[in-house]
Write a protein that holds these residues in place. Structure first.
Motif, mmCIF file in Angstrom:
data_model
loop_
_atom_site.group_PDB
_atom_site.id
_atom_site.type_symbol
_atom_site.label_atom_id
_atom_site.label_comp_id
_atom_site.label_asym_id
_atom_site.label_seq_id
_atom_site.Cartn_x
_atom_site.Cartn_y
_atom_site.Cartn_z
ATOM 1 N N MET A 176 29.170 -79.741 78.665
ATOM 2 C CA MET A 176 28.170 -79.824 77.600
ATOM 3 C C MET A 176 28.828 -79.820 76.226
ATOM 4 N N TYR A 177 29.872 -79.034 76.061
ATOM 5 C CA TYR A 177 30.605 -78.985 74.798
ATOM 6 C C TYR A 177 31.211 -80.345 74.468
ATOM 7 N N ILE A 178 31.809 -80.976 75.472
ATOM 8 C CA ILE A 178 32.406 -82.301 75.249
ATOM 9 C C ILE A 178 31.346 -83.298 74.823
ATOM 10 N N TYR A 179 30.195 -83.271 75.488
ATOM 11 C CA TYR A 179 29.132 -84.221 75.164
ATOM 12 C C TYR A 179 28.609 -84.003 73.739
ATOM 13 N N LEU A 180 28.350 -82.751 73.377
ATOM 14 C CA LEU A 180 27.788 -82.466 72.054
ATOM 15 C C LEU A 180 28.778 -82.795 70.939
ATOM 16 N N GLN A 181 30.043 -82.456 71.159
ATOM 17 C CA GLN A 181 31.039 -82.751 70.129
ATOM 18 C C GLN A 181 31.210 -84.255 69.942
ATOM 19 N N TRP A 182 31.233 -84.995 71.040
ATOM 20 C CA TRP A 182 31.380 -86.444 70.912
ATOM 21 C C TRP A 182 30.133 -87.067 70.281
ATOM 22 N N ALA A 183 28.944 -86.587 70.675
ATOM 23 C CA ALA A 183 27.710 -87.155 70.141
ATOM 24 C C ALA A 183 27.579 -86.918 68.644
ATOM 25 N N ASN A 184 28.113 -85.813 68.154
ATOM 26 C CA ASN A 184 27.999 -85.481 66.728
ATOM 27 C C ASN A 184 29.224 -85.895 65.920
ATOM 28 N N SER A 185 30.165 -86.592 66.549
ATOM 29 C CA SER A 185 31.405 -86.919 65.839
ATOM 30 C C SER A 185 31.337 -88.244 65.106
ATOM 31 N N GLY A 186 30.526 -89.167 65.620
ATOM 32 C CA GLY A 186 30.508 -90.496 65.021
ATOM 33 C C GLY A 186 31.767 -91.292 65.305
ATOM 34 N N GLY A 187 32.547 -90.884 66.299
ATOM 35 C CA GLY A 187 33.749 -91.618 66.662
ATOM 36 C C GLY A 187 34.994 -91.224 65.908
ATOM 37 N N SER A 188 34.924 -90.194 65.091
ATOM 38 C CA SER A 188 36.102 -89.748 64.345
ATOM 39 C C SER A 188 35.837 -88.351 63.809
ATOM 40 N N GLY A 189 36.869 -87.759 63.222
ATOM 41 C CA GLY A 189 36.698 -86.454 62.596
ATOM 42 C C GLY A 189 37.097 -85.307 63.508
ATOM 43 N N ALA A 190 36.820 -84.087 63.023
ATOM 44 C CA ALA A 190 37.228 -82.879 63.740
ATOM 45 C C ALA A 190 36.498 -82.739 65.075
ATOM 46 N N ALA A 191 35.205 -83.070 65.104
ATOM 47 C CA ALA A 191 34.447 -82.949 66.353
ATOM 48 C C ALA A 191 34.985 -83.908 67.404
ATOM 49 N N TYR A 192 35.415 -85.079 66.990
ATOM 50 C CA TYR A 192 35.980 -86.058 67.915
ATOM 51 C C TYR A 192 37.265 -85.519 68.546
ATOM 52 N N ASP A 193 38.125 -84.899 67.741
ATOM 53 C CA ASP A 193 39.363 -84.322 68.261
ATOM 54 C C ASP A 193 39.073 -83.142 69.185
ATOM 55 N N ARG A 194 38.065 -82.331 68.828
ATOM 56 C CA ARG A 194 37.723 -81.204 69.694
ATOM 57 C C ARG A 194 37.191 -81.675 71.048
ATOM 58 N N ALA A 195 36.443 -82.765 71.056
ATOM 59 C CA ALA A 195 35.933 -83.296 72.320
ATOM 60 C C ALA A 195 37.077 -83.721 73.239
ATOM 61 N N TRP A 196 38.086 -84.393 72.688
ATOM 62 C CA TRP A 196 39.229 -84.809 73.502
ATOM 63 C C TRP A 196 40.031 -83.605 73.979
ATOM 64 N N ALA A 197 40.201 -82.596 73.127
ATOM 65 C CA ALA A 197 40.933 -81.396 73.532
ATOM 66 C C ALA A 197 40.196 -80.651 74.640
ATOM 67 N N ALA A 198 38.870 -80.582 74.559
ATOM 68 C CA ALA A 198 38.090 -79.948 75.624
ATOM 69 C C ALA A 198 38.180 -80.748 76.916
ATOM 70 N N ALA A 199 38.182 -82.075 76.807
ATOM 71 C CA ALA A 199 38.338 -82.914 78.004
ATOM 72 C C ALA A 199 39.696 -82.692 78.653
ATOM 73 N N LEU A 200 40.738 -82.555 77.842
ATOM 74 C CA LEU A 200 42.065 -82.279 78.386
ATOM 75 C C LEU A 200 42.098 -80.920 79.082
ATOM 76 N N THR A 201 41.431 -79.937 78.513
ATOM 77 C CA THR A 201 41.360 -78.608 79.143
ATOM 78 C C THR A 201 40.638 -78.680 80.475
ATOM 79 N N LEU A 202 39.550 -79.450 80.534
ATOM 80 C CA LEU A 202 38.795 -79.588 81.787
ATOM 81 C C LEU A 202 39.631 -80.292 82.851
ATOM 82 N N ILE A 203 40.345 -81.340 82.467
ATOM 83 C CA ILE A 203 41.207 -82.037 83.427
ATOM 84 C C ILE A 203 42.300 -81.109 83.936
ATOM 85 N N ALA A 204 42.891 -80.329 83.031
ATOM 86 C CA ALA A 204 43.939 -79.393 83.441
ATOM 87 C C ALA A 204 43.388 -78.342 84.397
ATOM 88 N N PHE A 205 42.176 -77.862 84.146
ATOM 89 C CA PHE A 205 41.556 -76.864 85.023
ATOM 90 C C PHE A 205 41.341 -77.428 86.425
#
Length: 354
Positions: A304-333
């Protein structure tokens, strides 16, 4: 001396001409070069297009050269091998590209601060914040789903293998097969209508855990059932011959023998539900604050965090980077869970002596 030697003739060989071992690599290199040339001449910009052209040229080139040198029979064998390699690359390359893209974009903000802080009062457009609240929610929701699913799934599998006979066992098997193909959104809608609409309970992490358990139970049942079937009947018969009751035979002989495979199946089932988004979106919602109580109020989770951060990022910015970092954490888990499952399977595998 043999007659062939006395007559001056060379002994006949049953083996025809063969191509060298480096032949497939040479054809692959030539196919890639020719595919790039055709793509450049045709003005194709997509790397997928030239890769498909190179794969087709590789298969055709392998068959044509091999048929001329080795014969059609050996050429067909080489074509089958080539198709296997092409299918393997078509499966691995997108996966490797996905992992590489996630790592490249996710490492920008992934650090100790990101893992130990929540969003709190940080807005989506501001830098900072982290995924602690979402990571905590995912661990609690998946943990509750595991506590619900594992006893139900393992006991159901034991019934089907050790006791199941007749119409009831067939009905249980049928419904397990049906549950295996249930989409996650359907499981979420079922819990939504039963738990929230009919019973009047609120949105919570526990509601999401119940939906995740519906998705997890059939995986646990099927994996446990297959592991129990691998236990030799001789072990059961030896225990029963000593006067041990059947329930104790199952508890002391059958389950310990297959515990490695059962644990592996459970961990793979956990990995399967960890990334589910639809049930969480329907039943848990999300929050930017830490909620350590999964039985009350909305709770964050990594999907849910990844979805919300990406939806509110507009394709760039801090939220966009946080979405990718959360996705990397999920893949690692999930990767850690799969590696743990493989480690347990190897550790608990039957040891064979010399």
């Amino acid at each position: 001396m043999s007659n062939a030697t006395l007559s001056g003739k060379r002994p006949s060989s049953l083996r025809g001409a063969t191509l060298p071992k480096w032949f497939p690599y040479l054809v692959a290199a030539g196919s890639v070069a020719l595919g790039l040339g055709i793509s450049a001449a045709a003005g194709l910009d997509s790397s997928i297009q030239w890769a498909l052209i190179a794969a087709l040229l590789f298969v055709l080139g392998t068959y044509g050269i091999s048929a001329r040198v080795e014969g059609r029979r050996q050429a067909k064998d080489r074509v089958a091998t080539s198709l296997v390699w092409v299918a393997f690359l078509l499966a691995v390359i997108p996966l490797a590209s996905l992992v590489w893209e996630t790592v490249k974009r996710g490492v920008k903000v992934l650090d100790g601060y990101f893992l130990t802080h929540s969003m709190g009062v940080v807005t989506d457009t501001e830098p900072g914040g982290g995924i602690y609240h979402a990571l905590l929610g995912t661990l609690e929701q998946v943990g509750l789903a595991t506590l619900i699913s594992v006893p139900v799934g393992v006991l159901t599998a034991i019934y089907l293998v050790e006791y199941g006979r007749g119409k009831l066992a067939k009905a249980v098997t049928f419904f397990v097969d049906v549950m295996t193909g249930i989409p996650s959104i359907v499981a979420g809608l079922f819990i939504l209508s039963l738990w929230i609409v009919i019973l009047g309970m609120g949105y919570s992490g526990f509601a999401g855990s119940m939906a995740l358990s519906i998705l997890m139970i059939p995986v646990v049942v099927r994996s446990t059932e297959e592991m129990l079937k691998l236990v030799p009947n001789e072990l059961r018969e030896a225990s029963l011959a000593l006067g041990v009751p059947k329930w104790r035979t199952i508890l002391k002989v059958v389950v310990p023998t297959s515990i490695g495979g059962i644990t592996t199946g459970v961990m793979l089932a956990i990995a399967r539900i960890t990334g589910e988004t639809a049930p969480v979106l329907l039943l848990v919602w999300g929050t930017n604050f830490i909620n350590s109580n999964p039985f009350s109020d909305p709770q964050a989770s990594l999907p849910m965090y990844i979805y919300l951060q990406w939806a509110n990022s507009g394709g760039s910015g801090a939220a966009y980077d946080r979405a990718w970092a959360a996705a990397l954490t999920l893949i690692a888990f999930i990767m850690i869970l799969n590696l743990g499952a493989r480690g347990i399977a190897r550790w608990k595998a039957p040891k064979t002596g010399r």
